[in-house]
Design a protein around this motif. Structure first.
Motif, PDB file in Angstrom:
ATOM      1  N   GLN A 107      38.372  41.316  39.381  1.00 30.79           N
ATOM      2  CA  GLN A 107      38.574  42.102  38.152  1.00 30.79           C
ATOM      3  C   GLN A 107      38.245  40.993  36.960  1.00 30.79           C
ATOM      4  O   GLN A 107      38.648  39.920  36.821  1.00 30.79           O
ATOM      5  N   PRO A 108      37.180  41.187  35.975  1.00 31.80           N
ATOM      6  CA  PRO A 108      37.338  40.474  35.391  1.00 31.80           C
ATOM      7  C   PRO A 108      38.095  40.065  33.888  1.00 31.80           C
ATOM      8  O   PRO A 108      39.081  41.208  34.304  1.00 31.80           O
ATOM      9  N   THR A 109      38.887  38.435  33.013  1.00 34.65           N
ATOM     10  CA  THR A 109      40.006  39.071  32.852  1.00 34.65           C
ATOM     11  C   THR A 109      40.557  39.429  31.653  1.00 34.65           C
ATOM     12  O   THR A 109      41.763  40.472  31.822  1.00 34.65           O
ATOM     13  N   GLU A 110      39.660  40.142  31.237  1.00 34.33           N
ATOM     14  CA  GLU A 110      39.532  40.886  29.725  1.00 34.33           C
ATOM     15  C   GLU A 110      39.428  42.759  30.408  1.00 34.33           C
ATOM     16  O   GLU A 110      40.447  43.151  29.721  1.00 34.33           O
ATOM     17  N   ALA A 111      38.520  42.439  31.273  1.00 31.20           N
ATOM     18  CA  ALA A 111      39.108  43.863  31.602  1.00 31.20           C
ATOM     19  C   ALA A 111      40.962  43.906  32.213  1.00 31.20           C
ATOM     20  O   ALA A 111      40.737  45.125  32.196  1.00 31.20           O
ATOM     21  N   ALA A 143      41.254  57.435  53.351  1.00 30.37           N
ATOM     22  CA  ALA A 143      42.179  57.098  52.054  1.00 30.37           C
ATOM     23  C   ALA A 143      43.116  56.607  52.168  1.00 30.37           C
ATOM     24  O   ALA A 143      43.941  55.941  51.141  1.00 30.37           O
ATOM     25  N   ALA A 144      43.370  55.270  53.107  1.00 26.32           N
ATOM     26  CA  ALA A 144      44.775  54.521  53.208  1.00 26.32           C
ATOM     27  C   ALA A 144      43.896  53.354  52.761  1.00 26.32           C
ATOM     28  O   ALA A 144      44.761  52.620  52.121  1.00 26.32           O
ATOM     29  N   ALA A 145      42.899  52.879  52.306  1.00 25.92           N
ATOM     30  CA  ALA A 145      41.831  51.976  51.870  1.00 25.92           C
ATOM     31  C   ALA A 145      42.203  52.697  51.270  1.00 25.92           C
ATOM     32  O   ALA A 145      42.058  51.158  49.580  1.00 25.92           O
ATOM     33  N   GLN A 146      41.537  53.720  50.123  1.00 26.27           N
ATOM     34  CA  GLN A 146      41.834  53.480  48.643  1.00 26.27           C
ATOM     35  C   GLN A 146      43.088  53.259  48.162  1.00 26.27           C
ATOM     36  O   GLN A 146      43.472  53.127  46.616  1.00 26.27           O
ATOM     37  N   ALA A 147      43.944  54.253  48.908  1.00 27.31           N
ATOM     38  CA  ALA A 147      45.777  54.064  48.048  1.00 27.31           C
ATOM     39  C   ALA A 147      46.426  52.642  48.300  1.00 27.31           C
ATOM     40  O   ALA A 147      47.000  52.361  47.137  1.00 27.31           O
ATOM     41  N   GLU A 148      45.954  51.446  49.131  1.00 29.44           N
ATOM     42  CA  GLU A 148      45.973  50.118  48.870  1.00 29.44           C
ATOM     43  C   GLU A 148      45.151  48.938  47.981  1.00 29.44           C
ATOM     44  O   GLU A 148      45.217  48.532  47.473  1.00 29.44           O
ATOM     45  N   ALA A 149      44.248  50.330  47.489  1.00 25.30           N
ATOM     46  CA  ALA A 149      43.470  49.782  46.107  1.00 25.30           C
ATOM     47  C   ALA A 149      44.299  49.044  44.862  1.00 25.30           C
ATOM     48  O   ALA A 149      45.070  49.532  44.636  1.00 25.30           O
ATOM     49  N   PRO A 150      44.162  47.818  44.420  1.00 22.90           N
ATOM     50  CA  PRO A 150      45.306  47.785  43.577  1.00 22.90           C
ATOM     51  C   PRO A 150      44.711  48.055  42.617  1.00 22.90           C
ATOM     52  O   PRO A 150      43.511  48.058  41.822  1.00 22.90           O
ATOM     53  N   LEU A 151      45.463  48.320  41.723  1.00 20.07           N
ATOM     54  CA  LEU A 151      45.474  48.543  40.362  1.00 20.07           C
ATOM     55  C   LEU A 151      44.977  48.095  39.563  1.00 20.07           C
ATOM     56  O   LEU A 151      44.783  45.802  39.446  1.00 20.07           O
ATOM     57  N   PRO A 152      43.697  48.032  38.582  1.00 23.09           N
ATOM     58  CA  PRO A 152      42.898  47.131  38.038  1.00 23.09           C
ATOM     59  C   PRO A 152      43.596  45.733  36.977  1.00 23.09           C
ATOM     60  O   PRO A 152      42.953  44.397  37.724  1.00 23.09           O
ATOM     61  N   TYR A 153      44.933  45.564  37.236  1.00 20.58           N
ATOM     62  CA  TYR A 153      45.436  44.185  36.353  1.00 20.58           C
ATOM     63  C   TYR A 153      45.680  43.943  37.110  1.00 20.58           C
ATOM     64  O   TYR A 153      45.858  42.417  37.411  1.00 20.58           O
ATOM     65  N   LYS A 154      46.228  44.440  38.319  1.00 22.11           N
ATOM     66  CA  LYS A 154      47.020  43.722  39.558  1.00 22.11           C
ATOM     67  C   LYS A 154      45.589  42.861  40.694  1.00 22.11           C
ATOM     68  O   LYS A 154      45.735  42.015  41.776  1.00 22.11           O
ATOM     69  N   ASP A 155      44.548  42.856  39.980  1.00 19.40           N
ATOM     70  CA  ASP A 155      43.409  43.052  40.835  1.00 19.40           C
ATOM     71  C   ASP A 155      42.337  41.837  40.685  1.00 19.40           C
ATOM     72  O   ASP A 155      41.767  41.364  39.296  1.00 19.40           O
ATOM     73  N   PRO A 156      42.475  39.884  41.182  1.00 18.79           N
ATOM     74  CA  PRO A 156      42.150  38.843  40.667  1.00 18.79           C
ATOM     75  C   PRO A 156      41.338  39.313  40.607  1.00 18.79           C
ATOM     76  O   PRO A 156      40.096  38.021  40.031  1.00 18.79           O
TER      77      PRO A 156
END
Length: 264
Positions: free
Chosen positions: A31-35, A16-29
């Motif tokens: 992820q593809p730039t377009e996404a 649960a802690a790991a899931q809570a700390e997962a960055p939002l997609p736009y903050k996740d480097p």
């Protein structure tokens, strides 16, 4: 193997802690730039989108005291929805008690604003800082090279690239990420009072030197190096042939001349 209830509870808590700390997609480097862009746009309000199209320059002085330090007194009003750009952070408040900032003061100032925006705006979108750097960073203790018309007179694209690479690193060290240069206006009317900002009247020379300037500013062929800055082509197509030589007057040029001379 028997799993005790305490071990199971611990594993669920860790998950649960790991899931809570997962960055939002736009903050996740990762992820593809377009996404990331699409995710961020989907979360933005209209006011936040408009704010990303705005630049603070004169009002930027409200974000600092006479010691050139960032002060949050007016930050909420000016930066509450984020801001696209802040202009010329190396400038002071143009008063006797507040000269232009030193390189260290500028870096501290830009870092303080970034920290405030990250911690006090809903989406934490970083600010872009830009500086003037036509023939050297327009800041205290920075190197001043010959004017653009003089640099172009060398007819040496390799030398120009080296020059603008030095300028870029000085701008970046101050905390800015963008330079408002090179100027690619084609000087067509000697009455125009900004000839010294141009690289002359020859479209081919200006194009060759312009490419080298961009490579120098950005640090290479692909993208922008971490210790370099984004280049900005200026000013306007046809800007160097204003009616009567008056700055920003209309330019009487047809499509053929526009493509053959200015857009080239």
């Amino acid at each position: 193997m028997k799993i005790t209830s305490s071990v199971l509870s611990l594993s669920l808590l860790i998950g649960a802690a790991a899931q809570a700390e997962a960055p939002l997609p736009y903050k996740d480097p990762k992820q593809p730039t377009e996404a990331r862009v699409q995710d961020l746009l989907s979360r933005m309000t209209l006011d936040e989108k408009v704010a990303q199209l705005e630049t603070l320059w004169e009002k930027r002085k409200q974000l600092e005291n006479d010691k050139t330090e960032f002060t949050p007194e007016h930050a909420k009003a000016l930066l509450g929805n984020g801001i696209g750009e802040i202009a010329r952070p190396a400038e002071g408040k143009a008063s006797a008690t507040s000269p232009n900032k030193t390189p260290l003061q500028t870096a501290v100032y830009t870092n303080a604003i970034q920290k405030w925006v990250k911690e006090n705006t809903r989406l934490s979108i970083p600010v872009i800082f830009h500086e003037e750097a036509l023939h050297g960073h327009a800041g205290r203790n920075s190197t001043s090279f010959p004017q653009a018309i003089g640099l172009a007179s060398t007819w040496n694209p390799e030398l120009l690239q080296e020059t603008y690479s030095v300028i870029a690193q000085e701008v970046r060290a101050h905390g800015a990420q963008q330079a408002l240069a090179p100027i690619l206006d084609v000087a067509r009317d000697p009455r125009w009072g900004r000839i010294e900002e141009t690289m002359g009247e020859d479209p081919y020379l200006i194009a060759a030197m312009g490419v080298s300037a961009v490579k120098g500013f950005q640090g290479g062929e692909n993208g922008v190096a971490k210790d370099h800055v984004v280049a900005t082509l200026k000013h306007l197509a046809g800007h160097g042939e204003p009616t009567g030589g008056l700055n920003i007057a209309p330019t009487p040029v047809g499509e053929h001349g526009l493509r053959e001379i200015f857009l080239f």
